[in-house]
Design a protein around this motif. Structure first.
Motif, PDB file in Angstrom:
ATOM      1  N   PRO A 140       0.785  -1.275   0.085  1.00 10.51           N
ATOM      2  CA  PRO A 140      -0.002  -0.027  -0.048  1.00 10.51           C
ATOM      3  C   PRO A 140       0.946   1.348   0.013  1.00 10.51           C
ATOM      4  O   PRO A 140       0.264   2.309   0.247  1.00 10.51           O
ATOM      5  N   PHE A 141       2.181   1.038  -0.349  1.00 11.80           N
ATOM      6  CA  PHE A 141       3.136   2.192  -0.098  1.00 11.80           C
ATOM      7  C   PHE A 141       2.823   3.406  -1.071  1.00 11.80           C
ATOM      8  O   PHE A 141       3.336   4.416  -0.826  1.00 11.80           O
ATOM      9  N   PRO A 142       2.485   3.382  -2.256  1.00 13.50           N
ATOM     10  CA  PRO A 142       2.509   4.581  -2.977  1.00 13.50           C
ATOM     11  C   PRO A 142       1.291   5.513  -2.491  1.00 13.50           C
ATOM     12  O   PRO A 142       1.743   6.773  -2.630  1.00 13.50           O
ATOM     13  N   ALA A 143       0.135   5.136  -2.034  1.00 16.39           N
ATOM     14  CA  ALA A 143      -0.618   5.932  -1.319  1.00 16.39           C
ATOM     15  C   ALA A 143      -0.046   6.615  -0.140  1.00 16.39           C
ATOM     16  O   ALA A 143      -0.128   7.882  -0.065  1.00 16.39           O
ATOM     17  N   VAL A 144       0.781   5.939   0.521  1.00 17.94           N
ATOM     18  CA  VAL A 144       1.380   6.465   1.707  1.00 17.94           C
ATOM     19  C   VAL A 144       2.536   7.672   1.372  1.00 17.94           C
ATOM     20  O   VAL A 144       2.425   8.551   1.758  1.00 17.94           O
ATOM     21  N   ILE A 145       3.405   7.206   0.360  1.00 17.95           N
ATOM     22  CA  ILE A 145       4.090   8.334  -0.063  1.00 17.95           C
ATOM     23  C   ILE A 145       3.564   9.777  -0.729  1.00 17.95           C
ATOM     24  O   ILE A 145       3.824  10.712  -0.442  1.00 17.95           O
ATOM     25  N   ALA A 186      16.829   7.830   4.304  1.00 18.20           N
ATOM     26  CA  ALA A 186      16.634   8.339   2.797  1.00 18.20           C
ATOM     27  C   ALA A 186      15.271   8.599   3.047  1.00 18.20           C
ATOM     28  O   ALA A 186      14.175   8.004   3.422  1.00 18.20           O
ATOM     29  N   PRO A 187      14.808   9.595   2.080  1.00 22.22           N
ATOM     30  CA  PRO A 187      13.074   9.951   1.823  1.00 22.22           C
ATOM     31  C   PRO A 187      12.644   8.764   1.075  1.00 22.22           C
ATOM     32  O   PRO A 187      13.413   8.397   0.206  1.00 22.22           O
ATOM     33  N   SER A 188      11.833   8.243   1.487  1.00 23.76           N
ATOM     34  CA  SER A 188      11.068   7.240   0.895  1.00 23.76           C
ATOM     35  C   SER A 188      10.851   7.404  -0.795  1.00 23.76           C
ATOM     36  O   SER A 188      10.341   8.410  -0.910  1.00 23.76           O
TER      37      SER A 188
END
Length: 233
Positions: free
Chosen positions: A132-137, A152-154
């Motif tokens: 689910p990380f695209p929505a988080v970033i 590092a910034p994700s």
């Protein structure tokens, strides 16, 4: 420090340096918690949302959440892909024992926090960002809540910084905590920059051609200027 050198340094710390992975994770998370305390003291708001990925960066975030809880903050952990390794299981259990809540809805948690710790992906991340990380970033890109990124910034690459387009291309956290030593991506970073590496022996630093900054008192982090020199306080 290029990706190959940074990875080799980690191996060196756990071989000739005689550190274990859990020691390094503990020191990393402690450094992150101290940086958060420096930039966002409890008086600025005690609610801290810690977003953790499934790898070592996420483990650093779990440790940071525990220390933040002990400092008097009210951390909440978003950890959608629990690592089944025993070390990560123990870190999660330690948070449960402190009644630190784990949440499943990142957007809802983000709307109810004062500061965010981005411990999703570290410097070694590559490839496609999976759900689910695209929505988080994307949410981290768009929020006005200050974000502290771990090492590092994700979504950023170790050499090139933010991606040219797509997820993370407009992600610019307020704070970065470089662990052990800064990575080349810092040349693209414009916020407050801390180094947390008060465990590196001078001989190892010399071998990898970087300078260990001067840490004050009991501090596990030191704030540095864009050029890398420690700030005079």
């Amino acid at each position: 420090m290029a990706l190959k050198a940074a990875a080799a340094l980690d191996v060196e710390l756990m071989s000739t340096g005689a550190f274990s992975i859990d020691q390094l994770m503990e020191l990393a998370g402690l450094s992150v918690s101290q940086a958060v305390y420096r930039v966002h003291p409890p008086s600025a708001g005690r609610r801290i949302l810690v977003a953790c990925g499934p790898g070592n960066n996420g483990g650093d975030g779990l440790v940071a959440a525990r220390h933040l809880s002990q400092y008097g903050y009210e951390p909440t952990v978003y950890y959608p892909k629990h690592n089944k390794n025993e070390l990560y299981q123990r870190l999660s259990k330690q948070l449960e024992d402190l009644n630190v809540p784990f949440v499943n809805d990142f957007s809802k948690a983000l709307a109810d926090t004062d500061h965010v710790v981005d411990a999703v992906f570290g410097f070694s991340f590559s490839g496609e960002i999976r759900e689910p990380f695209p929505a988080v970033i994307k949410a981290l890109e768009e929020t006005e809540i200050p974000v502290t990124s771990v090492d590092a910034p994700s979504s950023w690459s170790i050499e090139g910084g933010p991606p040219m387009s797509g997820v993370g291309s407009n992600f610019h956290p307020a704070v970065l905590v470089s662990l052990t030593a800064p990575k080349p991506l810092v040349k693209h970073f414009k916020g407050r920059h801390f180094i947390g590496g008060r465990f590196v022996a001078p001989s190892i630093a010399a071998k990898y051609d970087f300078e260990v900054p001067r840490y004050e008192g009991v501090d596990q982090v030191v704030e540095v200027m864009p050029g890398g020199k420690a700030l005079v306080r």
